[in-house]
Design an enzyme around this catalytic site. Structure first.
Site, PDB file in Angstrom:
ATOM      1  N   CYS A  61       0.808  -1.231   0.000  1.00  0.00           N
ATOM      2  CA  CYS A  61       0.000   0.000   0.000  1.00  0.00           C
ATOM      3  C   CYS A  61       0.841   1.282   0.000  1.00  0.00           C
ATOM      4  O   CYS A  61       0.495   2.253  -0.692  1.00  0.00           O
ATOM      5  CB  CYS A  61      -0.990  -0.013   1.166  1.00  0.00           C
ATOM      6  N   HIS A  93      -1.755   6.380   4.119  1.00  0.00           N
ATOM      7  CA  HIS A  93      -0.295   6.322   4.238  1.00  0.00           C
ATOM      8  C   HIS A  93       0.276   7.592   3.611  1.00  0.00           C
ATOM      9  O   HIS A  93       0.008   7.891   2.446  1.00  0.00           O
ATOM     10  CB  HIS A  93       0.258   5.097   3.507  1.00  0.00           C
TER      11      HIS A  93
HETATM   12  N1  LIG Z   1      -4.465  -3.454   5.496  1.00  0.00           N
HETATM   13  C1  LIG Z   1      -3.947  -2.834   4.419  1.00  0.00           C
HETATM   14  O1  LIG Z   1      -3.964  -1.593   4.323  1.00  0.00           O
HETATM   15  C2  LIG Z   1      -3.349  -3.645   3.295  1.00  0.00           C
HETATM   16  C3  LIG Z   1      -2.945  -2.961   2.151  1.00  0.00           C
HETATM   17  C4  LIG Z   1      -2.392  -3.677   1.078  1.00  0.00           C
HETATM   18  C5  LIG Z   1      -2.253  -5.039   1.179  1.00  0.00           C
HETATM   19  N2  LIG Z   1      -2.626  -5.693   2.317  1.00  0.00           N
HETATM   20  C6  LIG Z   1      -2.520  -7.156   2.326  1.00  0.00           C
HETATM   21  O2  LIG Z   1      -3.856  -7.673   2.215  1.00  0.00           O
HETATM   22  C7  LIG Z   1      -3.964  -8.921   2.924  1.00  0.00           C
HETATM   23  C8  LIG Z   1      -5.058  -8.779   3.980  1.00  0.00           C
HETATM   24  O3  LIG Z   1      -4.684  -7.766   4.909  1.00  0.00           O
HETATM   25  P1  LIG Z   1      -5.636  -7.299   6.092  1.00  0.00           P
HETATM   26  O4  LIG Z   1      -5.027  -6.056   6.579  1.00  0.00           O
HETATM   27  O5  LIG Z   1      -7.042  -7.334   5.668  1.00  0.00           O
HETATM   28  O6  LIG Z   1      -5.396  -8.496   7.174  1.00  0.00           O
HETATM   29  P2  LIG Z   1      -6.398  -9.062   8.294  1.00  0.00           P
HETATM   30  O7  LIG Z   1      -7.307  -8.002   8.767  1.00  0.00           O
HETATM   31  O8  LIG Z   1      -5.514  -9.736   9.274  1.00  0.00           O
HETATM   32  O9  LIG Z   1      -7.274 -10.183   7.496  1.00  0.00           O
HETATM   33  C9  LIG Z   1      -6.703 -11.412   7.087  1.00  0.00           C
HETATM   34  C10 LIG Z   1      -7.744 -12.286   6.427  1.00  0.00           C
HETATM   35  O10 LIG Z   1      -7.111 -13.534   6.062  1.00  0.00           O
HETATM   36  C11 LIG Z   1      -7.919 -14.607   6.577  1.00  0.00           C
HETATM   37  N3  LIG Z   1      -7.080 -15.754   6.954  1.00  0.00           N
HETATM   38  C12 LIG Z   1      -6.125 -15.801   7.910  1.00  0.00           C
HETATM   39  N4  LIG Z   1      -5.631 -17.070   8.003  1.00  0.00           N
HETATM   40  C13 LIG Z   1      -6.294 -17.810   7.079  1.00  0.00           C
HETATM   41  C14 LIG Z   1      -6.260 -19.183   6.691  1.00  0.00           C
HETATM   42  N5  LIG Z   1      -5.432 -20.062   7.308  1.00  0.00           N
HETATM   43  N6  LIG Z   1      -7.065 -19.602   5.709  1.00  0.00           N
HETATM   44  C15 LIG Z   1      -7.926 -18.745   5.098  1.00  0.00           C
HETATM   45  N7  LIG Z   1      -8.029 -17.425   5.438  1.00  0.00           N
HETATM   46  C16 LIG Z   1      -7.213 -16.972   6.407  1.00  0.00           C
HETATM   47  C17 LIG Z   1      -8.597 -14.042   7.806  1.00  0.00           C
HETATM   48  O11 LIG Z   1      -9.747 -14.844   8.108  1.00  0.00           O
HETATM   49  P3  LIG Z   1     -10.293 -15.032   9.622  1.00  0.00           P
HETATM   50  O12 LIG Z   1     -11.029 -13.763  10.007  1.00  0.00           O
HETATM   51  O13 LIG Z   1     -11.224 -16.203   9.496  1.00  0.00           O
HETATM   52  O14 LIG Z   1      -9.114 -15.279  10.491  1.00  0.00           O
HETATM   53  C18 LIG Z   1      -8.937 -12.645   7.316  1.00  0.00           C
HETATM   54  O15 LIG Z   1     -10.114 -12.690   6.542  1.00  0.00           O
HETATM   55  C19 LIG Z   1      -2.578  -9.183   3.528  1.00  0.00           C
HETATM   56  O16 LIG Z   1      -1.856 -10.033   2.663  1.00  0.00           O
HETATM   57  C20 LIG Z   1      -1.959  -7.783   3.589  1.00  0.00           C
HETATM   58  O17 LIG Z   1      -0.553  -7.804   3.585  1.00  0.00           O
HETATM   59  C21 LIG Z   1      -3.192  -5.028   3.372  1.00  0.00           C
END
Ligand SMILES: NC(=O)c1ccc[n+]([C@@H]2O[C@H](COP(=O)([O-])OP(=O)(O)OC[C@H]3O[C@@H](n4cnc5c(N)ncnc54)[C@H](OP(=O)(O)O)[C@@H]3O)[C@@H](O)[C@H]2O)c1
Length: 357
Positions: A155, A248
């Site tokens: 991001c 950001h």
């Molecule tokens: N946050 C940002 O601003 C941002 C920006 C760009 C990219 N990203 C990327 O986008 C992705 C998601 O980020 P986030 O911030 O949304 O993270 P998050 O809030 O921690 O969400 C993670 C998601 O992955 C699922 N998950 C975790 N373990 C799993 C498993 N074993 N099998 C299937 N699903 C699983 C979780 O499901 P449960 O709820 O069931 O645990 C949840 O839906 C990451 O790769 C991150 O690096 C994030």
């Protein structure tokens, strides 16, 4: 060009319960082309109604999605051929290719496949031509018909790439020093503990600096018909977590191959509208980049939602005593830097007839 003019295309969201997954759900609820048909997450959430599984943070939860049952992330169970992935990187590495192999176009937010030679890392205004890698990816990986992986960037790297693209195109960037101030929503949910975040700045985000340093060269590189020729500039990044909800902010110092007066650089930034392939797409903002004129802008609170979160705002353009120019750029991390960016990538692929027929 083939844009849907009848019923909306069913799509699935993997990692639908997390911070980015919820932004997908909110943005897709009002989308004219796509309809959320399936939501999937970990075994912790599978089997529950979405409204119980997700700790919903995005205002009004759309009723039709709230009542969907969360599925496990199993390509054998998910029917949709367009799959938005907001999966944690601990599982995206194996799961995303499994979906592509089964014939789904995966629009990924995870870091795992971004730097693979045959995977496009796309901000369509900057490098839509990189989508040409998909043909090669399908040949070399043996995906089923329609399968593929398209990623968007880290991001903070997305915000910096959009701010650098016009200057790189016109004047050639040779060195970049970037310091980021990144919102807590960038760490997902529940993310950074409140006692660490509040009233604090944390000068470390695991693995963030190397991602920014390598992804910029790929995004601003050139597709030569076979692969991506990396942009030949050097990037040094320092990443900080700050107590801001969304947005950001990146402070950039840039050396140029062909230096020009600040006014010309400002003109290049203001005039930039990027690749016309995005013109008129549902998620495309009127302007991908806006130059703020007030000396104290951009600010996270005031500018993060510019262009419905899809516009990057730059400002404070001034000469840099180390390099040539320094300035500030701000973008929404879960919208332009994640879910909104992926949705825009999917819209381009639909427009190009690659998916959605
Ligand atoms: N946050 C940002 O601003 C941002 C920006 C760009 C990219 N990203 C990327 O986008 C992705 C998601 O980020 P986030 O911030 O949304 O993270 P998050 O809030 O921690 O969400 C993670 C998601 O992955 C699922 N998950 C975790 N373990 C799993 C498993 N074993 N099998 C299937 N699903 C699983 C979780 O499901 P449960 O709820 O069931 O645990 C949840 O839906 C990451 O790769 C991150 O690096 C994030």
């Amino acid at each position: 060009m083939s844009e849907p003019n009848g019923s909306r295309i069913p799509v699935a969201v993997l990692g639908a319960t997390g911070a980015v997954g919820q932004t997908f759900i909110r943005l897709l609820a009002a989308h004219p082309w796509f309809r959320v048909a399936e939501v999937a997450a970990s075994e912790r959430s599978a089997g529950k109604p979405y409204r119980e599984a997700a700790h919903w943070l995005e205002g009004q939860l759309p009723d039709d999605v709230g009542s969907l049952t969360v599925q496990p992330c199993d390509p054998g169970l998910v029917q949709s051929r367009i799959v938005f992935s907001a999966l944690d990187s601990t599982v995206a590495g194996d799961l995303e290719p499994a979906f592509a192999k089964a014939g789904a176009m995966v629009l990924s937010n995870a870091k795992n496949h971004r730097m693979a030679e045959d995977v496009p890392l796309v901000i369509p205004e900057v490098n839509a031509a990189h989508l040409g890698l998909l043909a090669q990816q399908r040949r070399s990986r043996g995906w089923a018909d329609g399968g593929g992986i398209v990623t968007n960037a880290n991001c903070a790297a997305t915000v910096a790439a959009m701010a650098l693209a016009p200057l790189h195109d016109a004047f050639g960037v040779t060195r970049v020093f970037v310091v980021t101030m990144q919102a807590v929503s960038g760490a997902g949910y529940p993310g950074v503990a409140s006692l660490d975040a509040l009233g604090n700045v944390i000068p470390y985000i695991a693995d963030e600096e190397p991602k920014i340093e390598r992804e910029l060269n790929k995004m601003l590189g050139r597709f030569d018909g076979r692969g991506i020729v990396l942009a030949p500039f050097v990037v040094s990044a320092q990443a900080n977590r700050v107590a801001v909800e969304h947005g950001h902010l990146t402070c950039l110092s840039v050396e140029l191959e062909r230096p020009a007066p600040i006014e010309r650089l400002a003109e290049a930034l203001s005039a930039w509208s990027g690749d016309p392939v995005v013109c008129g797409l549902p998620s495309s903002p009127d302007r991908p980049l806006v130059v703020a004129t007030r000396p104290d802008r951009p600010q996270s609170r005031r500018d993060v939602n510019a262009g419905r979160g899809m516009t990057v705002t730059v400002g404070r353009l001034r000469p840099d005593p180390l390099f040539h120019v320094k300035y500030v750029a701000l973008g929404h991390n879960t919208i332009r830097g994640a879910a909104g960016g992926s949705i825009l990538n999917a819209e381009v692929l639909v427009r190009q007839g690659v998916i959605g027929a």
